[in-house]
Design a protein around this motif. Structure first.
Motif, PDB file in Angstrom:
ATOM      1  N   ASP A 162       0.841  -1.217   0.000  1.00 49.93           N
ATOM      2  CA  ASP A 162       0.000   0.000   0.000  1.00 49.93           C
ATOM      3  C   ASP A 162       0.873   1.263   0.000  1.00 49.93           C
ATOM      4  N   HIS A 163       2.005   1.182   0.686  1.00 49.10           N
ATOM      5  CA  HIS A 163       2.937   2.307   0.672  1.00 49.10           C
ATOM      6  C   HIS A 163       3.500   2.508  -0.748  1.00 49.10           C
ATOM      7  N   ALA A 164       3.828   1.389  -1.398  1.00 56.26           N
ATOM      8  CA  ALA A 164       4.372   1.455  -2.761  1.00 56.26           C
ATOM      9  C   ALA A 164       3.345   2.087  -3.707  1.00 56.26           C
ATOM     10  N   ILE A 165       2.088   1.662  -3.579  1.00 55.71           N
ATOM     11  CA  ILE A 165       1.032   2.189  -4.466  1.00 55.71           C
ATOM     12  C   ILE A 165       0.851   3.692  -4.217  1.00 55.71           C
ATOM     13  N   ALA A 166       0.867   4.084  -2.955  1.00 56.42           N
ATOM     14  CA  ALA A 166       0.723   5.508  -2.633  1.00 56.42           C
ATOM     15  C   ALA A 166       1.897   6.293  -3.229  1.00 56.42           C
ATOM     16  N   VAL A 168       3.690   5.597  -5.921  1.00 54.29           N
ATOM     17  CA  VAL A 168       3.683   5.716  -7.384  1.00 54.29           C
ATOM     18  C   VAL A 168       2.480   6.475  -7.920  1.00 54.29           C
ATOM     19  N   GLY A 169       1.629   6.940  -7.060  1.00 56.75           N
ATOM     20  CA  GLY A 169       0.566   7.791  -7.589  1.00 56.75           C
ATOM     21  C   GLY A 169      -0.815   7.500  -7.088  1.00 56.75           C
ATOM     22  N   GLY A 170      -0.931   6.913  -5.948  1.00 58.07           N
ATOM     23  CA  GLY A 170      -2.248   6.803  -5.348  1.00 58.07           C
ATOM     24  C   GLY A 170      -2.942   5.500  -5.631  1.00 58.07           C
ATOM     25  N   ALA A 171      -4.166   5.591  -6.074  1.00 54.03           N
ATOM     26  CA  ALA A 171      -5.044   4.421  -6.144  1.00 54.03           C
ATOM     27  C   ALA A 171      -4.469   3.334  -7.034  1.00 54.03           C
ATOM     28  N   ALA A 172      -4.734   2.094  -6.679  1.00 54.10           N
ATOM     29  CA  ALA A 172      -4.381   0.975  -7.544  1.00 54.10           C
ATOM     30  C   ALA A 172      -5.151   1.176  -8.835  1.00 54.10           C
ATOM     31  N   GLY A 173      -4.547   0.833  -9.967  1.00 49.23           N
ATOM     32  CA  GLY A 173      -5.232   1.058 -11.228  1.00 49.23           C
ATOM     33  C   GLY A 173      -4.793   2.364 -11.873  1.00 49.23           C
ATOM     34  N   TYR A 174      -3.997   3.118 -11.169  1.00 50.44           N
ATOM     35  CA  TYR A 174      -3.524   4.390 -11.715  1.00 50.44           C
ATOM     36  C   TYR A 174      -2.484   4.172 -12.796  1.00 50.44           C
ATOM     37  N   VAL A 175      -1.583   3.209 -12.565  1.00 47.52           N
ATOM     38  CA  VAL A 175      -0.546   2.926 -13.553  1.00 47.52           C
ATOM     39  C   VAL A 175      -1.069   1.915 -14.578  1.00 47.52           C
ATOM     40  N   GLN A 240       8.789  -0.746 -11.515  1.00 43.45           N
ATOM     41  CA  GLN A 240       9.382   0.168 -12.507  1.00 43.45           C
ATOM     42  C   GLN A 240       9.173   1.619 -12.083  1.00 43.45           C
ATOM     43  N   ARG A 241       7.964   1.940 -11.636  1.00 40.69           N
ATOM     44  CA  ARG A 241       7.676   3.320 -11.203  1.00 40.69           C
ATOM     45  C   ARG A 241       8.499   3.701  -9.975  1.00 40.69           C
ATOM     46  N   LEU A 242       8.595   2.771  -9.032  1.00 41.11           N
ATOM     47  CA  LEU A 242       9.346   3.063  -7.801  1.00 41.11           C
ATOM     48  C   LEU A 242      10.819   3.302  -8.095  1.00 41.11           C
ATOM     49  N   LEU A 243      11.349   2.554  -9.080  1.00 40.10           N
ATOM     50  CA  LEU A 243      12.782   2.610  -9.363  1.00 40.10           C
ATOM     51  C   LEU A 243      13.114   3.572 -10.500  1.00 40.10           C
ATOM     52  N   GLY A 244      12.101   4.246 -11.025  1.00 36.91           N
ATOM     53  CA  GLY A 244      12.333   5.207 -12.112  1.00 36.91           C
ATOM     54  C   GLY A 244      12.752   4.535 -13.409  1.00 36.91           C
TER      55      GLY A 244
END
Ligand code: GLU
Length: 293
Positions: A162-166, A168-175, A240-244
């Motif tokens: 949940d921390h990772a999702i927050a 990378v941009g909030g709600a699951a389904g955002y990416v 991928q989002r977390l690690l850029g």
């Protein structure tokens, strides 16, 4: 062929088998689909050996895989990357995520998790059917965890999803990711996986972490793999989002079944390409049977 440019303009595909058994027809479909698409787009095709499971992966299986691929007439670009040679790099990346508070140590055995979730009704399972981690060790005092680690207690490292999702941009389904062939954006649902393991007890990485890092490191622009790995892509996109890191295009090919309707799998000892070859089946016949004649 020119070396891949830093902006990954040139299409790069890869076949990434695990040497824990012999290849079967499903693997042939996978590598031939990669070959066909790489050829169509004028791209490279790389070979990566995913051998982080140091107990199940064996050099003789890798040798067998190389033999099968050569027999099928496949040629790969560049050097072969063997994941077991890069554990230090993976450990460093997990350490970085841990320093950002995105990863935590977990001492629970499978049995402990089973017992914990068995006590509650209708506990949710992940897309692979495993119970979601109940979060027991998330509440662990960091000083106590450090003492247990120093004392040599076996542990894994988990992603705090949940921390990772927050982050990378909030709600699951955002990416989202593209699926080649359908050309649509697919919303990912990483929350359905819970706190996945990023580093195992025996090795400082996991399939998810090393596949994401290596795809980026090798400049892979197109990931072509079986439909069974579609759901896991949720986790890969979050990492991928977390690690850029860039998100490649994804294409998932169908899975093959045997005459009893069971999915081909090494674990079920499905007939291997080597068995077929021994029976006198030719590489041309395999290609033709799979639609690559
Ligand atoms: N090493 C994985 C396997 O053999 C494939 C990983 C991937 O294509 O992402 O199933």
């Amino acid at each position: 062929m020119a070396a891949s440019s830093p902006d990954f303009a040139e299409p790069v595909f890869r076949f990434a088998p695990s040497p824990n058994g012999r290849l079967h027809l499903g693997h042939a479909l996978s590598v031939l689909t990669n070959e066909r698409l790489a050829h169509k787009l004028g791209g490279q095709l790389l070979l990566r050996i995913e051998d982080i499971d140091v107990t199940r992966c064996k050099p003789e299986f890798e040798a067998g895989i190389r033999e099968d691929l050569a027999w099928l007439g496949l040629r790969f670009d560049g050097a072969v990357r063997r994941q077991s040679e890069h554990f230090e790099r993976y450990a460093e990346v997990v350490g970085g995520l841990q320093a950002r508070g995105l990863v935590y140590p977990c001492f629970c055995s499978r049995q402990v998790i089973k017992r914990a979730v068995g006590l509650r009704q209708a506990w949710p399972v992940d897309p692979d059917g495993a119970p979601l981690y109940p979060g027991t060790c998330r509440a662990c005092d960091p000083a106590e965890a450090a003492t247990r680690i120093a004392a040599g207690e076996p542990h894994v490292l988990r992603l705090a999803m949940d921390h990772a999702i927050a982050t990378v941009g909030g709600a699951a389904g955002y990416v989202a990711f593209y699926e080649a062939g359908h050309e649509r954006l697919v919303a990912v649902q990483p929350a359905r996986w819970g706190d996945v393991v990023l580093a195992r007890k025996e090795v400082p990485t996991s399939y998810h972490l090393s596949v994401v890092l290596d795809d980026a490191l090798q400049g892979v622009t197109h990931v072509v793999r079986g439909r069974d790995l579609e759901a896991a892509t949720d986790i890969h996109v979050v990492l991928q989002r977390l690690l850029g890191l860039p998100t490649p295009r994804y294409h998932f090919h169908p899975l093959l079944s045997d005459e009893t309707g069971q999915k081909l799998a090494k674990s079920r000892l499905s007939e291997s390409l080597a068995d077929l070859r021994e029976r006198g089946v030719t590489a041309g016949e395999i290609r033709a049977q799979l639609g690559f004649g």
